[in-house]
Design a protein around this motif. Structure first.
Motif, PDB file in Angstrom:
ATOM      1  N   HIS A   1      45.670  49.421 -30.694  1.00  5.93           N
ATOM      2  CA  HIS A   1      46.669  48.252 -30.047  1.00  5.93           C
ATOM      3  C   HIS A   1      48.094  48.745 -30.246  1.00  5.93           C
ATOM      4  CE1 HIS A   1      49.185  44.703 -29.091  1.00  5.93           C
ATOM      5  NE2 HIS A   1      47.924  44.566 -28.478  1.00  5.93           N
ATOM      6  N   PRO A   2      48.893  49.096 -29.292  1.00  5.48           N
ATOM      7  CA  PRO A   2      50.416  49.510 -29.605  1.00  5.48           C
ATOM      8  C   PRO A   2      51.140  48.599 -30.649  1.00  5.48           C
ATOM      9  CG  PRO A   2      50.157  48.428 -27.431  1.00  5.48           C
ATOM     10  CD  PRO A   2      49.157  48.231 -28.172  1.00  5.48           C
ATOM     11  N   ARG A   3      50.702  47.412 -31.073  1.00  3.71           N
ATOM     12  CA  ARG A   3      51.486  46.961 -32.218  1.00  3.71           C
ATOM     13  C   ARG A   3      51.057  47.246 -33.631  1.00  3.71           C
ATOM     14  NH1 ARG A   3      50.466  41.763 -31.109  1.00  3.71           N
ATOM     15  NH2 ARG A   3      48.536  41.475 -32.417  1.00  3.71           N
TER      16      ARG A   3
ATOM     17  N   THR B   1      59.557  70.059 -38.149  1.00  2.00           N
ATOM     18  CA  THR B   1      58.978  68.378 -38.334  1.00  2.00           C
ATOM     19  C   THR B   1      58.736  67.823 -36.757  1.00  2.00           C
ATOM     20  OG1 THR B   1      61.269  67.635 -38.310  1.00  2.00           O
ATOM     21  CG2 THR B   1      60.175  68.061 -40.308  1.00  2.00           C
ATOM     22  N   GLY B   2      58.005  66.725 -36.720  1.00  2.00           N
ATOM     23  CA  GLY B   2      57.818  66.342 -35.357  1.00  2.00           C
ATOM     24  C   GLY B   2      58.153  64.977 -35.331  1.00  2.00           C
ATOM     25  N   ARG B   3      57.903  64.311 -34.205  1.00  2.00           N
ATOM     26  CA  ARG B   3      58.190  62.956 -33.997  1.00  2.00           C
ATOM     27  C   ARG B   3      57.224  62.254 -32.832  1.00  2.00           C
ATOM     28  NH1 ARG B   3      63.322  64.748 -30.845  1.00  2.00           N
ATOM     29  NH2 ARG B   3      62.594  64.009 -28.741  1.00  2.00           N
ATOM     30  N   TRP B   4      56.904  61.149 -32.769  1.00  2.00           N
ATOM     31  CA  TRP B   4      56.166  60.686 -31.905  1.00  2.00           C
ATOM     32  C   TRP B   4      56.974  60.386 -30.661  1.00  2.00           C
ATOM     33  CZ3 TRP B   4      51.747  61.480 -33.444  1.00  2.00           C
ATOM     34  CH2 TRP B   4      51.290  61.514 -34.677  1.00  2.00           C
ATOM     35  N   ASP B   5      56.566  60.585 -29.483  1.00  2.68           N
ATOM     36  CA  ASP B   5      57.352  60.412 -28.346  1.00  2.68           C
ATOM     37  C   ASP B   5      56.277  59.878 -27.209  1.00  2.68           C
ATOM     38  OD1 ASP B   5      59.719  61.800 -28.833  1.00  2.68           O
ATOM     39  OD2 ASP B   5      58.853  63.451 -28.533  1.00  2.68           O
ATOM     40  N   VAL B   6      56.747  59.350 -25.922  1.00  4.48           N
ATOM     41  CA  VAL B   6      56.053  58.673 -25.167  1.00  4.48           C
ATOM     42  C   VAL B   6      55.225  59.909 -24.362  1.00  4.48           C
ATOM     43  CG1 VAL B   6      56.314  57.687 -22.753  1.00  4.48           C
ATOM     44  CG2 VAL B   6      57.373  56.911 -24.722  1.00  4.48           C
ATOM     45  N   GLY B   7      53.906  59.788 -24.102  1.00  5.42           N
ATOM     46  CA  GLY B   7      53.142  60.807 -23.434  1.00  5.42           C
ATOM     47  C   GLY B   7      52.163  61.394 -24.336  1.00  5.42           C
ATOM     48  N   GLU B   8      52.017  62.847 -24.379  1.00  4.87           N
ATOM     49  CA  GLU B   8      50.941  63.318 -25.046  1.00  4.87           C
ATOM     50  C   GLU B   8      51.727  64.018 -26.379  1.00  4.87           C
ATOM     51  OE1 GLU B   8      48.310  65.859 -23.387  1.00  4.87           O
ATOM     52  OE2 GLU B   8      47.294  64.400 -22.361  1.00  4.87           O
ATOM     53  N   ASN B   9      51.400  63.877 -27.648  1.00  9.08           N
ATOM     54  CA  ASN B   9      51.844  64.366 -28.887  1.00  9.08           C
ATOM     55  C   ASN B   9      50.690  64.915 -29.467  1.00  9.08           C
ATOM     56  OD1 ASN B   9      54.623  62.629 -29.288  1.00  9.08           O
ATOM     57  ND2 ASN B   9      52.975  61.210 -28.696  1.00  9.08           N
ATOM     58  N   ARG B  10      51.053  66.499 -29.658  1.00 11.02           N
ATOM     59  CA  ARG B  10      49.889  67.160 -30.199  1.00 11.02           C
ATOM     60  C   ARG B  10      50.105  67.171 -31.854  1.00 11.02           C
ATOM     61  NH1 ARG B  10      49.015  72.329 -26.958  1.00 11.02           N
ATOM     62  NH2 ARG B  10      49.429  73.324 -28.993  1.00 11.02           N
ATOM     63  N   VAL B  11      48.937  67.000 -32.316  1.00 13.17           N
ATOM     64  CA  VAL B  11      48.776  66.964 -33.729  1.00 13.17           C
ATOM     65  C   VAL B  11      47.695  67.977 -34.448  1.00 13.17           C
ATOM     66  CG1 VAL B  11      48.063  65.528 -35.716  1.00 13.17           C
ATOM     67  CG2 VAL B  11      49.197  64.514 -33.890  1.00 13.17           C
ATOM     68  N   HIS B  12      48.099  68.735 -35.374  1.00 14.92           N
ATOM     69  CA  HIS B  12      47.364  69.761 -35.982  1.00 14.92           C
ATOM     70  C   HIS B  12      45.796  69.173 -36.352  1.00 14.92           C
ATOM     71  CE1 HIS B  12      45.612  72.590 -39.063  1.00 14.92           C
ATOM     72  NE2 HIS B  12      46.209  73.584 -38.342  1.00 14.92           N
ATOM     73  N   ARG B  13      44.850  70.018 -36.299  1.00 11.71           N
ATOM     74  CA  ARG B  13      43.410  69.418 -36.411  1.00 11.71           C
ATOM     75  C   ARG B  13      43.305  68.691 -37.657  1.00 11.71           C
ATOM     76  NH1 ARG B  13      40.188  72.856 -39.015  1.00 11.71           N
ATOM     77  NH2 ARG B  13      40.839  74.833 -39.688  1.00 11.71           N
ATOM     78  N   LEU B  14      43.930  69.393 -38.677  1.00 14.63           N
ATOM     79  CA  LEU B  14      43.652  68.610 -40.190  1.00 14.63           C
ATOM     80  C   LEU B  14      44.456  67.585 -40.371  1.00 14.63           C
ATOM     81  CD1 LEU B  14      43.694  72.039 -42.398  1.00 14.63           C
ATOM     82  CD2 LEU B  14      41.549  70.589 -41.684  1.00 14.63           C
TER      83      LEU B  14
ATOM     84  N   PRO C   1      54.441  54.788 -21.730  1.00 13.77           N
ATOM     85  CA  PRO C   1      55.615  54.607 -21.368  1.00 13.77           C
ATOM     86  C   PRO C   1      56.086  52.972 -21.668  1.00 13.77           C
ATOM     87  CG  PRO C   1      54.911  55.817 -19.409  1.00 13.77           C
ATOM     88  CD  PRO C   1      53.685  55.455 -20.431  1.00 13.77           C
ATOM     89  N   THR C   2      55.118  52.224 -21.125  1.00 14.42           N
ATOM     90  CA  THR C   2      55.537  50.666 -21.409  1.00 14.42           C
ATOM     91  C   THR C   2      55.278  50.192 -22.711  1.00 14.42           C
ATOM     92  OG1 THR C   2      53.253  49.997 -20.848  1.00 14.42           O
ATOM     93  CG2 THR C   2      54.761  50.589 -18.916  1.00 14.42           C
ATOM     94  N   GLY C   3      54.438  50.857 -23.490  1.00 12.28           N
ATOM     95  CA  GLY C   3      54.330  50.449 -24.771  1.00 12.28           C
ATOM     96  C   GLY C   3      53.221  49.264 -24.856  1.00 12.28           C
ATOM     97  N   ARG C   4      52.548  48.933 -23.864  1.00 11.85           N
ATOM     98  CA  ARG C   4      51.837  48.006 -23.752  1.00 11.85           C
ATOM     99  C   ARG C   4      50.110  48.384 -23.636  1.00 11.85           C
ATOM    100  NH1 ARG C   4      55.213  44.999 -19.266  1.00 11.85           N
ATOM    101  NH2 ARG C   4      56.972  44.070 -20.844  1.00 11.85           N
ATOM    102  N   GLU C   5      49.875  49.443 -23.260  1.00  9.34           N
ATOM    103  CA  GLU C   5      48.569  49.897 -23.142  1.00  9.34           C
ATOM    104  C   GLU C   5      48.049  50.705 -24.506  1.00  9.34           C
ATOM    105  OE1 GLU C   5      50.660  51.628 -20.564  1.00  9.34           O
ATOM    106  OE2 GLU C   5      50.370  49.883 -19.496  1.00  9.34           O
ATOM    107  N   LEU C   6      46.727  50.816 -24.738  1.00  9.58           N
ATOM    108  CA  LEU C   6      46.179  51.139 -25.939  1.00  9.58           C
ATOM    109  C   LEU C   6      46.830  52.633 -26.471  1.00  9.58           C
ATOM    110  CD1 LEU C   6      42.593  49.811 -26.022  1.00  9.58           C
ATOM    111  CD2 LEU C   6      44.463  48.921 -27.171  1.00  9.58           C
ATOM    112  N   VAL C   7      47.007  52.775 -27.477  1.00 13.90           N
ATOM    113  CA  VAL C   7      47.332  54.187 -27.950  1.00 13.90           C
ATOM    114  C   VAL C   7      45.993  54.935 -27.994  1.00 13.90           C
ATOM    115  CG1 VAL C   7      48.449  55.681 -29.528  1.00 13.90           C
ATOM    116  CG2 VAL C   7      49.574  53.539 -28.968  1.00 13.90           C
ATOM    117  N   THR C   8      45.840  56.153 -27.358  1.00  9.94           N
ATOM    118  CA  THR C   8      44.507  56.730 -27.511  1.00  9.94           C
ATOM    119  C   THR C   8      44.817  58.049 -28.115  1.00  9.94           C
ATOM    120  OG1 THR C   8      44.066  55.971 -25.392  1.00  9.94           O
ATOM    121  CG2 THR C   8      42.715  57.869 -26.039  1.00  9.94           C
ATOM    122  N   ILE C   9      43.624  58.416 -29.112  1.00  8.27           N
ATOM    123  CA  ILE C   9      43.654  59.583 -29.974  1.00  8.27           C
ATOM    124  C   ILE C   9      42.370  60.349 -29.446  1.00  8.27           C
ATOM    125  CG2 ILE C   9      43.254  60.540 -32.466  1.00  8.27           C
ATOM    126  CD1 ILE C   9      45.266  57.194 -31.664  1.00  8.27           C
ATOM    127  N   ILE C  10      42.633  61.537 -29.164  1.00  8.09           N
ATOM    128  CA  ILE C  10      41.796  62.484 -28.544  1.00  8.09           C
ATOM    129  C   ILE C  10      41.641  63.601 -29.542  1.00  8.09           C
ATOM    130  CG2 ILE C  10      41.070  63.721 -26.563  1.00  8.09           C
ATOM    131  CD1 ILE C  10      42.815  61.817 -24.989  1.00  8.09           C
TER     132      ILE C  10
END
Length: 184
Positions: free
Chosen positions: A63-65, A89-102, A27-36
């Motif tokens: 890095h968020p930038r 269609t989708g968009r990037w939101d704060v929190g968890e964003n789910r993305v199709h496996r491919l 939410p702050t936009g300062r922590e690393l964006v994590t892809i799981i």
């Protein structure tokens, strides 16, 4: 028959725990964006490094930038593909964003390319990534994920090759190229 996706970028809501990727944006936009990568109901995979079974693997932290630099091209590329299949269609939101496996595999290839490169090479990496076909991105992901697909493996094997291949040898998009008149 496969269900129509309704959540995130192409992840079906009515399937029981499908394999997918999760993009965590703070939410702050300062922590690393994590892809799981979440294996879902397809079951845990063996983690050869730790000799245990895992349900989720952190594929990348960025890095968020840098994330902000690639977020719009990713969103546009994914939404174009989803529209062609008449999916929402989708968009990037704060929190968890789910993305199709491919789509998540394709996203990892781009993020792996730009996570450690010089910041001025990020547009070249995006341009090179856009020039690849989805099948080529899937192949690159498969090659890298096997031996160097975790978040901390950014300077090893195929991950390093992806970074150099998509950023160092790529050309900048037309909007970043200098013209003859710019030199005077």
């Amino acid at each position: 028959m496969a269900s129509r996706p309704r959540a995130g970028f192409g992840v079906p809501e009515d399937e029981v725990d499908p394999q997918h990727f999760v993009v965590q944006i703070s939410p702050t936009g300062r922590e690393l964006v994590t892809i799981i990568e979440d294996y879902g109901i397809s079951g845990p995979r063996i983690d050869s490094d730790e000799n245990t079974y895992v349900d989720r693997v952190v594929r990348c932290t960025i890095h968020p930038r840098r994330w902000r630099m690639v977020a719009t091209p990713l969103k546009n590329a994914f939404n174009e593909r989803l529209k062609s299949r008449r999916y929402r269609t989708g968009r990037w939101d704060v929190g968890e964003n789910r993305v199709h496996r491919l789509l998540g595999r394709e996203m990892c290839v781009l993020l792996w390319a730009v996570e450690q490169c010089e910041e001025d090479l990020v547009p070249a990496g995006i341009n090179a990534w856009l020039g690849l076909r989805p099948e080529e991105r899937w192949w690159l992901f498969a090659m890298a994920a096997h031996t160097s697909g975790k978040a901390g493996d950014h300077d090893r094997g195929w991950r390093k090759a992806i970074r150099f291949g998509l950023t160092e040898g790529a050309t900048l998009p037309d909007s970043h190229r200098s013209t003859l008149l710019d030199r005077f």
